[in-house]
Design an enzyme around this catalytic site. Structure first.
Site, PDB file in Angstrom:
ATOM      1  N   ASN A 220      -5.610   9.940  -2.110  1.00 43.79           N
ATOM      2  CA  ASN A 220      -6.712   8.928  -1.564  1.00 43.79           C
ATOM      3  C   ASN A 220      -6.142   8.446  -0.109  1.00 43.79           C
ATOM      4  O   ASN A 220      -5.161   7.587  -0.020  1.00 43.79           O
ATOM      5  CB  ASN A 220      -6.978   7.940  -2.209  1.00 43.79           C
ATOM      6  N   TRP A 221      -6.458   9.012   1.124  1.00 46.18           N
ATOM      7  CA  TRP A 221      -5.979   8.802   2.398  1.00 46.18           C
ATOM      8  C   TRP A 221      -6.450   7.531   3.015  1.00 46.18           C
ATOM      9  O   TRP A 221      -6.069   6.917   3.752  1.00 46.18           O
ATOM     10  CB  TRP A 221      -6.239  10.107   3.314  1.00 46.18           C
ATOM     11  N   LYS A 222      -7.395   6.947   2.338  1.00 52.10           N
ATOM     12  CA  LYS A 222      -8.126   5.896   2.767  1.00 52.10           C
ATOM     13  C   LYS A 222      -8.307   5.739   4.049  1.00 52.10           C
ATOM     14  O   LYS A 222      -8.814   7.165   4.733  1.00 52.10           O
ATOM     15  CB  LYS A 222      -7.503   4.560   2.420  1.00 52.10           C
TER      16      LYS A 222
ATOM     17  N   HIS B  20     -14.482   2.723  -5.902  1.00 52.64           N
ATOM     18  CA  HIS B  20     -13.045   2.332  -5.573  1.00 52.64           C
ATOM     19  C   HIS B  20     -13.175   0.635  -5.482  1.00 52.64           C
ATOM     20  O   HIS B  20     -13.893   0.178  -4.961  1.00 52.64           O
ATOM     21  CB  HIS B  20     -12.516   2.825  -4.472  1.00 52.64           C
TER      22      HIS B  20
ATOM     23  N   GLU C 209      -7.600   1.917 -12.453  1.00 61.50           N
ATOM     24  CA  GLU C 209      -6.895   1.575 -11.370  1.00 61.50           C
ATOM     25  C   GLU C 209      -6.993  -0.176 -11.558  1.00 61.50           C
ATOM     26  O   GLU C 209      -7.791  -0.654 -11.024  1.00 61.50           O
ATOM     27  CB  GLU C 209      -7.558   1.914 -10.028  1.00 61.50           C
TER      28      GLU C 209
ATOM     29  N   SER D 117      -0.171   2.078  -7.141  1.00 55.94           N
ATOM     30  CA  SER D 117       1.340   2.312  -6.713  1.00 55.94           C
ATOM     31  C   SER D 117       1.912   3.365  -7.366  1.00 55.94           C
ATOM     32  O   SER D 117       3.167   3.413  -7.606  1.00 55.94           O
ATOM     33  CB  SER D 117       2.127   1.077  -6.955  1.00 55.94           C
TER      34      SER D 117
ATOM     35  N   GLY E  46      -2.440   6.509  -3.543  1.00 59.70           N
ATOM     36  CA  GLY E  46      -3.055   6.171  -2.163  1.00 59.70           C
ATOM     37  C   GLY E  46      -1.894   6.215  -1.020  1.00 59.70           C
ATOM     38  O   GLY E  46      -1.624   7.240  -0.350  1.00 59.70           O
ATOM     39  N   GLY E  47      -1.002   5.145  -1.104  1.00 60.46           N
ATOM     40  CA  GLY E  47       0.078   5.210  -0.059  1.00 60.46           C
ATOM     41  C   GLY E  47       0.981   6.415  -0.078  1.00 60.46           C
ATOM     42  O   GLY E  47       1.289   6.802   0.950  1.00 60.46           O
TER      43      GLY E  47
HETATM   44  P1  PGA Z   1      -2.093   3.044  -4.145  1.00 61.73           P
HETATM   45  O1  PGA Z   1      -3.493   2.999  -4.112  1.00 61.73           O
HETATM   46  O2  PGA Z   1      -1.398   4.264  -4.609  1.00 61.73           O
HETATM   47  O3  PGA Z   1      -1.438   2.819  -2.482  1.00 61.73           O
HETATM   48  O4  PGA Z   1      -1.582   1.808  -4.895  1.00 61.73           O
HETATM   49  C1  PGA Z   1      -4.184   3.663  -4.756  1.00 61.73           C
HETATM   50  C2  PGA Z   1      -5.649   3.670  -4.962  1.00 61.73           C
HETATM   51  O5  PGA Z   1      -6.264   2.695  -4.167  1.00 61.73           O
HETATM   52  O6  PGA Z   1      -6.297   4.503  -5.250  1.00 61.73           O
END
Ligand code: PGA
Length: 269
Positions: free
Chosen positions: A10-12, A95, A167, A219, A240-241
């Protein structure tokens, strides 16, 4: 019944079109075509179309991070599922960032899920409790309410193809701190994953419960991926990150491949 592992990056709201293309290029060099691991990338809406032309379809699939549930009309600023149907396989719906910052409520999420399915796009439905709800021991109630509303307009057949991501909101990083953010314990993740399958089974039967894929997100990174992916009932991750960094993301895919290889080996013993 065997469920294929799936990793969804998820590149947001990161990376412009050029940067997205560079990251895809790097991923392409570091990730092989795996038979047992499905790799999905969710770039920004703007990058979806150009990446769909660049992508090696043997290795990657695309997901949208959002879309609107009505097919077309006077809805300034929105993009509909029907406009995305030939571009993406998946869409992330519900999300926590969309629930929090864009005030998406349960009925809207339900309508988006139904619209995605109608347009032959598989929803990746995110559920999870906030820190306050976690501390008040409300995790199961929250997950139950979010999930049952989101899927209430679907048939058992449609449920079978779904992806559900657990999540916990308190475990989601702000992007740059994913490697040292507070993380969910595997035991808790296992318990919630089992609970999600229990809900699906009680409402839609055993087959749907066995086929639905459940991911963990919050995370996750190359270091902890193997342990999350080894949790019974967890079929993948939604980083995400860590998905913005090709070596972290490729490390997660490699971990998924290792878990799959081990499972196969054990199955043939
Ligand atoms: P994160 O994000 O891995 O940076 O915690 C996960 C998400 O929000 O889907």
């Amino acid at each position: 019944m065997k469920r294929k592992k799936i990793i969804v990056g998820n590149w947001k709201m990161h990376l412009n079109v050029h940067q997205s293309s560079v990251l895809l290029h790097q991923l392409n060099q570091h990730i092989k075509a795996y038979r047992n691991v499905e790799v999905v990338l969710a770039p920004s809406m703007l990058s979806l179309q150009p990446l769909s032309l660049q992508i090696d379809r043997r290795k990657f699939r695309l997901a949208a991070q959002n879309a609107y549930y009505i097919d077309e009309g006077a809805f300034t600023g929105e993009v509909s599922f029907s406009m995305l149907r030939d571009i993406v396989h998946y869409v992330i719906i519900g999300h926590s960032e969309r629930r929090l910052y864009f005030h998406e409520d349960l009925p809207l999420i339900r309508d988006k899920v139904a619209s995605a399915v109608r347009n032959e796009i598989i929803p990746i439905i995110c559920v999870g409790e906030t820190k306050r709800e976690y501390e008040a021991h409300e995790t199961k109630r929250v997950v139950h309410d979010q999930l049952t509303t989101a899927i209430s307009n679907l048939t058992s057949r449609e449920i079978e193809t779904l992806v559900i991501a657990y999540e916990p909101v308190w475990a989601i990083s702000n992007g740059s701190n994913f490697a040292k953010h507070v993380i969910a314990k595997p035991d808790q993740v296992a318990e919630v994953a089992a609970y999600i399958r229990e809900i699906i089974e009680s409402l839609y039967g055993k087959v749907a419960a066995e086929l639905v894929r459940i991911l963990y997100g919050g995370s996750s990174n190359a270091e902890n991926a193997y342990s999350y992916l080894s949790i019974p009932g967890i079929d993948g991750l939604l980083p995400g990150g860590a998905s913005l960094n090709y070596s972290e993301f490729s490390g997660i895919i490699a971990a998924a491949e290792r878990v799959e290889a081990l499972t196969m080996k054990e199955a043939t013993k």
